[in-house]
Design a protein around this motif. Structure first.
Motif, PDB file in Angstrom:
ATOM      1  N   ILE A 215       0.848  -1.187   0.000  1.00  0.00           N
ATOM      2  CA  ILE A 215       0.000   0.000   0.000  1.00  0.00           C
ATOM      3  C   ILE A 215       0.882   1.235   0.000  1.00  0.00           C
ATOM      4  CG2 ILE A 215      -1.812   1.283   1.193  1.00  0.00           C
ATOM      5  CD1 ILE A 215      -1.443  -2.254   2.220  1.00  0.00           C
ATOM      6  N   ASP A 216       0.635   2.115  -0.932  1.00  0.00           N
ATOM      7  CA  ASP A 216       1.381   3.366  -1.088  1.00  0.00           C
ATOM      8  C   ASP A 216       0.343   4.479  -1.112  1.00  0.00           C
ATOM      9  OD1 ASP A 216       2.812   5.546  -1.930  1.00  0.00           O
ATOM     10  OD2 ASP A 216       3.644   4.611  -3.716  1.00  0.00           O
ATOM     11  N   SER A 217       0.112   5.139   0.073  1.00  0.00           N
ATOM     12  CA  SER A 217      -1.035   6.028   0.150  1.00  0.00           C
ATOM     13  C   SER A 217      -0.833   7.105   1.210  1.00  0.00           C
ATOM     14  CB  SER A 217      -2.305   5.233   0.474  1.00  0.00           C
ATOM     15  OG  SER A 217      -3.439   6.058   0.496  1.00  0.00           O
ATOM     16  N   LEU A 218      -0.736   8.352   0.774  1.00  0.00           N
ATOM     17  CA  LEU A 218      -0.754   9.473   1.707  1.00  0.00           C
ATOM     18  C   LEU A 218      -2.093   9.505   2.431  1.00  0.00           C
ATOM     19  CD1 LEU A 218       0.182  12.258   2.845  1.00  0.00           C
ATOM     20  CD2 LEU A 218      -0.816  13.274   0.787  1.00  0.00           C
ATOM     21  N   GLN A 219      -2.054   9.541   3.760  1.00  0.00           N
ATOM     22  CA  GLN A 219      -3.266   9.520   4.571  1.00  0.00           C
ATOM     23  C   GLN A 219      -4.224   8.404   4.140  1.00  0.00           C
ATOM     24  OE1 GLN A 219      -3.637  14.205   4.739  1.00  0.00           O
ATOM     25  NE2 GLN A 219      -5.065  13.324   6.200  1.00  0.00           N
ATOM     26  N   ARG A 233       2.759  -4.449   3.386  1.00  0.00           N
ATOM     27  CA  ARG A 233       3.788  -3.421   3.482  1.00  0.00           C
ATOM     28  C   ARG A 233       3.167  -2.058   3.196  1.00  0.00           C
ATOM     29  NH1 ARG A 233       8.089  -3.955  -0.420  1.00  0.00           N
ATOM     30  NH2 ARG A 233       6.828  -5.390  -1.660  1.00  0.00           N
ATOM     31  N   LEU A 234       3.427  -1.101   4.093  1.00  0.00           N
ATOM     32  CA  LEU A 234       2.998   0.272   3.866  1.00  0.00           C
ATOM     33  C   LEU A 234       4.197   1.026   3.322  1.00  0.00           C
ATOM     34  CD1 LEU A 234       0.840   0.980   7.045  1.00  0.00           C
ATOM     35  CD2 LEU A 234       0.235  -0.212   4.936  1.00  0.00           C
ATOM     36  N   ARG A 235       4.418   0.859   2.029  1.00  0.00           N
ATOM     37  CA  ARG A 235       5.675   1.260   1.419  1.00  0.00           C
ATOM     38  C   ARG A 235       5.936   2.756   1.507  1.00  0.00           C
ATOM     39  NH1 ARG A 235       6.364  -0.590  -4.615  1.00  0.00           N
ATOM     40  NH2 ARG A 235       4.839   1.072  -4.935  1.00  0.00           N
ATOM     41  N   ASP A 236       4.944   3.544   1.252  1.00  0.00           N
ATOM     42  CA  ASP A 236       5.090   4.992   1.359  1.00  0.00           C
ATOM     43  C   ASP A 236       3.772   5.566   1.851  1.00  0.00           C
ATOM     44  OD1 ASP A 236       6.290   7.454   1.263  1.00  0.00           O
ATOM     45  OD2 ASP A 236       5.919   7.778  -0.861  1.00  0.00           O
ATOM     46  N   THR A 237       3.285   5.004   2.938  1.00  0.00           N
ATOM     47  CA  THR A 237       1.996   5.390   3.492  1.00  0.00           C
ATOM     48  C   THR A 237       2.226   6.195   4.762  1.00  0.00           C
ATOM     49  OG1 THR A 237       0.875   3.476   2.556  1.00  0.00           O
ATOM     50  CG2 THR A 237      -0.166   4.515   4.446  1.00  0.00           C
ATOM     51  N   THR A 238       1.739   7.432   4.775  1.00  0.00           N
ATOM     52  CA  THR A 238       1.950   8.320   5.913  1.00  0.00           C
ATOM     53  C   THR A 238       0.621   8.749   6.516  1.00  0.00           C
ATOM     54  OG1 THR A 238       2.024  10.209   4.412  1.00  0.00           O
ATOM     55  CG2 THR A 238       4.122   9.210   4.999  1.00  0.00           C
ATOM     56  N   ALA A 249      -3.758  -5.123  12.681  1.00  0.00           N
ATOM     57  CA  ALA A 249      -2.786  -4.932  11.609  1.00  0.00           C
ATOM     58  C   ALA A 249      -1.459  -5.584  11.947  1.00  0.00           C
ATOM     59  CB  ALA A 249      -2.588  -3.443  11.345  1.00  0.00           C
ATOM     60  N   GLU A 250      -0.990  -6.439  11.024  1.00  0.00           N
ATOM     61  CA  GLU A 250       0.345  -7.019  11.096  1.00  0.00           C
ATOM     62  C   GLU A 250       1.090  -6.576   9.844  1.00  0.00           C
ATOM     63  OE1 GLU A 250      -0.054 -11.203  11.560  1.00  0.00           O
ATOM     64  OE2 GLU A 250      -1.068 -11.053  13.506  1.00  0.00           O
ATOM     65  N   ILE A 251       2.061  -5.676  10.042  1.00  0.00           N
ATOM     66  CA  ILE A 251       2.707  -4.982   8.931  1.00  0.00           C
ATOM     67  C   ILE A 251       4.145  -5.443   8.807  1.00  0.00           C
ATOM     68  CG2 ILE A 251       3.369  -2.717   8.036  1.00  0.00           C
ATOM     69  CD1 ILE A 251       0.994  -1.640   9.839  1.00  0.00           C
ATOM     70  N   THR A 252       4.538  -5.786   7.583  1.00  0.00           N
ATOM     71  CA  THR A 252       5.915  -6.167   7.292  1.00  0.00           C
ATOM     72  C   THR A 252       6.685  -4.923   6.842  1.00  0.00           C
ATOM     73  OG1 THR A 252       5.227  -8.381   6.636  1.00  0.00           O
ATOM     74  CG2 THR A 252       7.390  -7.640   5.887  1.00  0.00           C
ATOM     75  N   GLY A 253       7.825  -4.667   7.489  1.00  0.00           N
ATOM     76  CA  GLY A 253       8.602  -3.493   7.119  1.00  0.00           C
ATOM     77  C   GLY A 253       8.233  -2.287   7.949  1.00  0.00           C
ATOM     78  N   PRO A 254       8.787  -1.122   7.594  1.00  0.00           N
ATOM     79  CA  PRO A 254       8.585   0.089   8.394  1.00  0.00           C
ATOM     80  C   PRO A 254       7.250   0.758   8.123  1.00  0.00           C
ATOM     81  CG  PRO A 254       9.982   0.578   6.528  1.00  0.00           C
ATOM     82  CD  PRO A 254       9.741  -0.903   6.481  1.00  0.00           C
ATOM     83  N   VAL A 255       6.810   1.540   9.092  1.00  0.00           N
ATOM     84  CA  VAL A 255       5.667   2.430   8.935  1.00  0.00           C
ATOM     85  C   VAL A 255       6.178   3.850   9.136  1.00  0.00           C
ATOM     86  CG1 VAL A 255       3.415   3.109   9.812  1.00  0.00           C
ATOM     87  CG2 VAL A 255       4.051   0.695   9.767  1.00  0.00           C
ATOM     88  N   LYS A 256       5.855   4.738   8.211  1.00  0.00           N
ATOM     89  CA  LYS A 256       6.368   6.108   8.322  1.00  0.00           C
ATOM     90  C   LYS A 256       5.680   6.877   9.443  1.00  0.00           C
ATOM     91  CE  LYS A 256       8.403   6.935   3.826  1.00  0.00           C
ATOM     92  NZ  LYS A 256       8.519   7.863   2.671  1.00  0.00           N
ATOM     93  N   SER A 257       4.342   6.832   9.487  1.00  0.00           N
ATOM     94  CA  SER A 257       3.667   7.548  10.564  1.00  0.00           C
ATOM     95  C   SER A 257       2.280   6.979  10.818  1.00  0.00           C
ATOM     96  CB  SER A 257       3.581   9.049  10.267  1.00  0.00           C
ATOM     97  OG  SER A 257       2.844   9.304   9.094  1.00  0.00           O
ATOM     98  N   ILE A 258       1.904   6.974  12.076  1.00  0.00           N
ATOM     99  CA  ILE A 258       0.580   6.563  12.535  1.00  0.00           C
ATOM    100  C   ILE A 258      -0.052   7.773  13.207  1.00  0.00           C
ATOM    101  CG2 ILE A 258      -0.663   5.138  14.201  1.00  0.00           C
ATOM    102  CD1 ILE A 258       1.385   2.931  13.660  1.00  0.00           C
ATOM    103  N   PHE A 259      -1.320   8.010  12.886  1.00  0.00           N
ATOM    104  CA  PHE A 259      -1.963   9.246  13.331  1.00  0.00           C
ATOM    105  C   PHE A 259      -3.342   8.957  13.934  1.00  0.00           C
ATOM    106  CE2 PHE A 259      -4.206  13.295  11.714  1.00  0.00           C
ATOM    107  CZ  PHE A 259      -3.946  13.983  12.882  1.00  0.00           C
ATOM    108  N   ASN A 260      -3.479   9.120  15.224  1.00  0.00           N
ATOM    109  CA  ASN A 260      -4.755   9.112  15.941  1.00  0.00           C
ATOM    110  C   ASN A 260      -5.687   7.936  15.606  1.00  0.00           C
ATOM    111  OD1 ASN A 260      -4.215  11.329  17.499  1.00  0.00           O
ATOM    112  ND2 ASN A 260      -5.409  12.770  16.266  1.00  0.00           N
ATOM    113  N   PRO A 261      -5.222   6.684  15.759  1.00  0.00           N
ATOM    114  CA  PRO A 261      -6.170   5.571  15.643  1.00  0.00           C
ATOM    115  C   PRO A 261      -7.113   5.551  16.845  1.00  0.00           C
ATOM    116  CG  PRO A 261      -4.045   4.780  16.413  1.00  0.00           C
ATOM    117  CD  PRO A 261      -3.865   6.241  16.102  1.00  0.00           C
TER     118      PRO A 261
END
Length: 310
Positions: A215-219, A233-238, A249-261
């Motif tokens: 998934i590559d998705s701003l917001q 993978r949240l490849r470029d998801t912020t 959620a079980e995510i492989t690799g890095p997460v750039k940012s998590i906001f107010n879940p």
């Protein structure tokens, strides 16, 4: 069932070949035909109100070719650009190995099968259709598959914004979806082994499951109720997961940012930024685990972002 009942179920097809049709409603209410290597030129609605047609090597050059028809098979066809609004209100139809150049195709179609079809201008195509099987399709155009209901989709390559708005009960596998604002207001969506690229993915939706996806998705992934990610993978998801409820959620690799879940559980290999505003959410309602052991301190001051335009 007696022999006469069986005979009534199987049409006795007549064959027409190498014809050129023109004029409005050229074959209006045609029944039990095999049409081969023929063309429908000028004239609207050539095959309106038809039943039991088998079309092979047929081309359509003008508007509204198949409306209010039933039991239709189309193979090796071409729907040219002016065959607009081509297949509407038609049930039990299959279209295979076809080039469909016209926009606004497939509207309010039930029990359809689309395989090996190219949609170079898929604007407003596949709206309000139900019980669809879609395989090996390429489509380019905005507002694809609005309000699609009950569909199994594989090997779809989609380029175009606002795809699948309001869709329900959709399964997608082995696909590439390059579409901004996709799957808004949708419900019961499962996507497997696919690439999703585009801002603001899946807002205002319910029961969304992604497995083995990139998934590559701003917001992206915001305002969702019941969100499941497995080996994604949240490849470029912020700025992900804003106001999401019941996250698993079980995510492989890095997460750039998590906001107010709002609530749930998120596991990732690493996390660069964590934004939790206690004035808006309960920070303890979401468990956030980071496998590399370095969980950044939460940024708790209010953050303001530009409002998302509809």
């Amino acid at each position: 069932m007696n022999s006469s009942d069986k005979a009534a179920e199987v049409p006795d097809f007549a064959v027409v070949s190498s014809r050129n049709y023109s004029g409005e409603r050229a074959l209006f209410q045609a029944r039990d035909l095999i049409i081969e290597d023929s063309s429908f030129d000028s004239g609207e609605s050539p095959l309106k109100e038809c039943r039991h047609l088998r079309l092979n090597g047929v081309s359509f050059r003008w508007k509204y070719p198949l409306w209010y028809s039933r039991d239709i098979e189309v193979k090796n066809a071409v729907f040219f650009e002016m065959a607009r609004a081509g297949i509407w209100y038609t049930d039990d139809i299959s279209v295979t190995d076809t080039v469909y150049e016209a926009p606004k195709g497939f509207r309010r179609v039930n029990r359809g099968r689309i395989s090996g079809v190219e949609f170079p201008n898929a604007l407003e195509t596949l709206w309000n259709c139900a019980d669809m099987e879609i395989t090996r399709v390429t489509a380019k155009g905005d507002y694809f598959a609005m309000n699609l209901n009950k569909a199994r989709i594989s090997e779809l390559n989609l380029i175009g914004n606002y795809g699948f708005d309001g869709a329900r009960d959709i399964e997608i596998t082995n696909s590439k979806l390059l579409t901004k604002d996709a799957f808004w207001n949708s419900e019961n969506i499962t996507i497997r082994n696919s690439l999703i690229s585009g801002e603001y993915f899946a807002w205002n939706s319910r029961n969304v499951t992604l497995e083995d996806c990139v998934i590559d998705s701003l917001q992206g992934l915001c305002y969702i109720e019941n969100l499941t990610l497995r080996n994604c993978r949240l490849r470029d998801t912020t700025l992900a997961f804003e106001y999401c409820r019941n996250i698993d959620a079980e995510i492989t690799g890095p997460v750039k940012s998590i906001f107010n879940p709002l609530s749930g559980r998120i596991v990732a290999d690493s996390l660069q930024e964590l934004i939790l505003d206690p004035a808006k959410i309960d920070p303890d309602a979401t468990e956030i685990l980071v496998k590399d052991g370095h969980k950044p301190a939460a940024i708790t001051e209010p953050r303001e972002f530009a409002a998302k335009e509809p």
